[in-house]
Design a protein around this motif. Structure first.
Motif, PDB file in Angstrom:
ATOM      1  N   SER A  99      -5.291  69.156 -62.436  1.00  0.00           N
ATOM      2  CA  SER A  99      -4.229  68.858 -61.470  1.00  0.00           C
ATOM      3  C   SER A  99      -4.882  68.409 -60.172  1.00  0.00           C
ATOM      4  O   SER A  99      -5.818  69.049 -59.675  1.00  0.00           O
ATOM      5  N   THR A 100      -4.406  67.316 -59.627  1.00  0.00           N
ATOM      6  CA  THR A 100      -4.959  66.789 -58.376  1.00  0.00           C
ATOM      7  C   THR A 100      -4.114  67.184 -57.168  1.00  0.00           C
ATOM      8  O   THR A 100      -4.350  66.700 -56.070  1.00  0.00           O
ATOM      9  N   ASN A 101      -3.140  68.048 -57.391  1.00  0.00           N
ATOM     10  CA  ASN A 101      -2.245  68.453 -56.302  1.00  0.00           C
ATOM     11  C   ASN A 101      -1.890  69.924 -56.446  1.00  0.00           C
ATOM     12  O   ASN A 101      -1.044  70.286 -57.257  1.00  0.00           O
ATOM     13  N   GLU A 102      -2.545  70.772 -55.665  1.00  0.00           N
ATOM     14  CA  GLU A 102      -2.305  72.208 -55.791  1.00  0.00           C
ATOM     15  C   GLU A 102      -0.883  72.606 -55.398  1.00  0.00           C
ATOM     16  O   GLU A 102      -0.393  73.668 -55.797  1.00  0.00           O
ATOM     17  N   ASN A 103      -0.202  71.780 -54.630  1.00  0.00           N
ATOM     18  CA  ASN A 103       1.174  72.083 -54.221  1.00  0.00           C
ATOM     19  C   ASN A 103       2.198  71.668 -55.268  1.00  0.00           C
ATOM     20  O   ASN A 103       3.400  71.901 -55.104  1.00  0.00           O
ATOM     21  N   ASN A 104       1.713  71.044 -56.324  1.00  0.00           N
ATOM     22  CA  ASN A 104       2.596  70.625 -57.408  1.00  0.00           C
ATOM     23  C   ASN A 104       1.909  70.943 -58.742  1.00  0.00           C
ATOM     24  O   ASN A 104       1.755  70.093 -59.610  1.00  0.00           O
ATOM     25  N   ASP A 105       1.485  72.208 -58.858  1.00  0.00           N
ATOM     26  CA  ASP A 105       0.680  72.635 -60.003  1.00  0.00           C
ATOM     27  C   ASP A 105       1.561  73.195 -61.116  1.00  0.00           C
ATOM     28  O   ASP A 105       2.179  74.243 -60.967  1.00  0.00           O
ATOM     29  N   TYR A 106       1.620  72.484 -62.220  1.00  0.00           N
ATOM     30  CA  TYR A 106       2.335  72.986 -63.395  1.00  0.00           C
ATOM     31  C   TYR A 106       1.415  72.942 -64.624  1.00  0.00           C
ATOM     32  O   TYR A 106       1.848  72.724 -65.761  1.00  0.00           O
ATOM     33  N   THR A 107       0.133  73.175 -64.379  1.00  0.00           N
ATOM     34  CA  THR A 107      -0.857  73.132 -65.460  1.00  0.00           C
ATOM     35  C   THR A 107      -0.634  74.231 -66.495  1.00  0.00           C
ATOM     36  O   THR A 107      -0.972  74.053 -67.669  1.00  0.00           O
ATOM     37  N   LYS A 108      -0.082  75.374 -66.090  1.00  0.00           N
ATOM     38  CA  LYS A 108       0.177  76.459 -67.040  1.00  0.00           C
ATOM     39  C   LYS A 108       1.182  75.999 -68.105  1.00  0.00           C
ATOM     40  O   LYS A 108       1.097  76.391 -69.274  1.00  0.00           O
ATOM     41  N   THR A 120      -7.074  73.225 -78.731  1.00  0.00           N
ATOM     42  CA  THR A 120      -8.002  74.108 -78.028  1.00  0.00           C
ATOM     43  C   THR A 120      -8.070  73.703 -76.562  1.00  0.00           C
ATOM     44  O   THR A 120      -8.320  72.529 -76.258  1.00  0.00           O
ATOM     45  N   LEU A 121      -7.849  74.650 -75.679  1.00  0.00           N
ATOM     46  CA  LEU A 121      -7.905  74.358 -74.249  1.00  0.00           C
ATOM     47  C   LEU A 121      -9.351  74.444 -73.776  1.00  0.00           C
ATOM     48  O   LEU A 121      -9.977  75.498 -73.834  1.00  0.00           O
ATOM     49  N   SER A 122      -9.885  73.322 -73.325  1.00  0.00           N
ATOM     50  CA  SER A 122     -11.278  73.281 -72.860  1.00  0.00           C
ATOM     51  C   SER A 122     -11.400  73.780 -71.428  1.00  0.00           C
ATOM     52  O   SER A 122     -12.322  74.524 -71.100  1.00  0.00           O
ATOM     53  N   PHE A 123     -10.477  73.358 -70.569  1.00  0.00           N
ATOM     54  CA  PHE A 123     -10.510  73.812 -69.173  1.00  0.00           C
ATOM     55  C   PHE A 123      -9.191  73.504 -68.493  1.00  0.00           C
ATOM     56  O   PHE A 123      -8.426  72.643 -68.936  1.00  0.00           O
ATOM     57  N   ASN A 124      -8.948  74.211 -67.434  1.00  0.00           N
ATOM     58  CA  ASN A 124      -7.760  73.993 -66.589  1.00  0.00           C
ATOM     59  C   ASN A 124      -8.225  74.102 -65.143  1.00  0.00           C
ATOM     60  O   ASN A 124      -8.536  75.191 -64.668  1.00  0.00           O
ATOM     61  N   ILE A 125      -8.285  72.962 -64.481  1.00  0.00           N
ATOM     62  CA  ILE A 125      -8.840  72.902 -63.122  1.00  0.00           C
ATOM     63  C   ILE A 125      -7.816  72.300 -62.164  1.00  0.00           C
ATOM     64  O   ILE A 125      -7.184  71.286 -62.470  1.00  0.00           O
TER      65      ILE A 125
END
Length: 291
Positions: A99-108, A120-125
């Motif tokens: 995610s390039t925007n911490e104020n719009n984080d919906y990576t979960k 398989t989830l390699s990473f979530n940054i």
């Protein structure tokens, strides 16, 4: 009674004038009747054609209404059965999320999609807004002995960490310096196949931020031959779809919908699938498929 010859002459002349006027009026009346008949015929033809067009239009509207109803039912069916549809779709696929925007984080939410599709989830940054903070960059440069002049340098550094065996420690150092948020990273992160970029922006500086962060990241990932899919939610205020598309990145503009999640799984399953998918006018198709 004496009658003057001038009277006869005038009378005869009047008679001929009257006859001439009568003939002219009669001719015009006849002409007007013919013209009226032609006009009536044309109007009648136009009325008939109008009725035909109206009937055709009514039929098209009925067909469109039926198609719209079928479309809505199909979407509803997909949305209700999304988990069943995507199950197994990402078997043996290693997926990274950035995610390039911490104020719009919906990576979960993207994590959940990957998991439900058996990937398989390699990473979530998540890249922090601090990557543009000069004092934070100076602090990181001093503590890590690496020169960070701008957020672009941080973005490039993160992409390099993801192909470095010692990348986990380096990324953890960036997290301690509040330049990124490392939600997760697997032991097999080096073998990731694709990256999901969670885009969209709630601010007005979308273009500027995209060029400074997302575009740099996309360039680096392409250099590593990674499959990239840019996603956003359907209610995003500042859309990244066109910006992603200009950088030849596959896009999905409705990741919050079941059909959008199906699109993501299909797009991640094979590198050959590309395009702009979703509901926006800029979308090529509703969802991807291979011929």
């Amino acid at each position: 009674m004496h009658i003057n010859m001038k009277y006869y002459i005038v009378s005869i002349g009047a008679i001929f004038i009257a006859l001439g006027i009568g003939m002219l009026v009669g001719f015009n009346l006849n002409y007007d009747q013919e013209l009226s008949k032609q006009q009536a015929s044309i109007i009648n033809d136009l009325d008939n054609k109008f009725e035909d067009l109206k009937t055709t239009n009514d039929n098209l509207e009925d067909s469109l209404a039926n198609l719209t109803s079928d479309y809505d039912q199909a979407i509803e069916l997909i949305n209700k059965n999304t988990n069943k549809i995507i199950s197994g779709g990402l078997l043996e696929k290693n997926i990274g999320i950035i995610s390039t925007n911490e104020n719009n984080d919906y990576t979960k939410e993207i994590e959940e999609i990957v998991t439900k599709a058996n990937g398989t989830l390699s990473f979530n940054i998540v890249l922090s807004d601090n990557i543009e903070n000069k004092s934070k960059l100076e602090e990181a440069s001093t503590k890590l002995n690496i020169e960070f002049k701008s957020g672009q340098d941080v973005v490039k550094y993160v992409s390099e960490c993801l192909k470095d065996e010692g990348g986990v420690t380096k990324l953890q150092n960036l997290q301690s310096l509040e330049l990124i948020k490392l939600n997760s990273i697997s032991s097999d992160y080096l073998n990731y196949d694709s990256v999901v970029l969670t885009g969209g922006n709630e601010a007005k500086n979308g273009n500027d931020k995209f060029s400074k962060v997302d575009e740099v990241l996309i360039t680096k990932l392409k250099e590593q031959n990674k499959n990239i899919v840019g996603v956003q939610k359907s209610n995003t205020k500042f859309s990244y779809v066109d910006l992603y598309s200009k950088n030849k990145v596959t896009t999905i503009d409705n990741i919050d919908e079941g059909i959008g999640q199906v699109s993501l799984v299909i797009s991640l399953s094979e590198k050959g699938i590309s395009g702009n998918f979703g509901r926006l006018e800029s979308a090529d198709k509703l969802f991807p498929y291979k011929k």
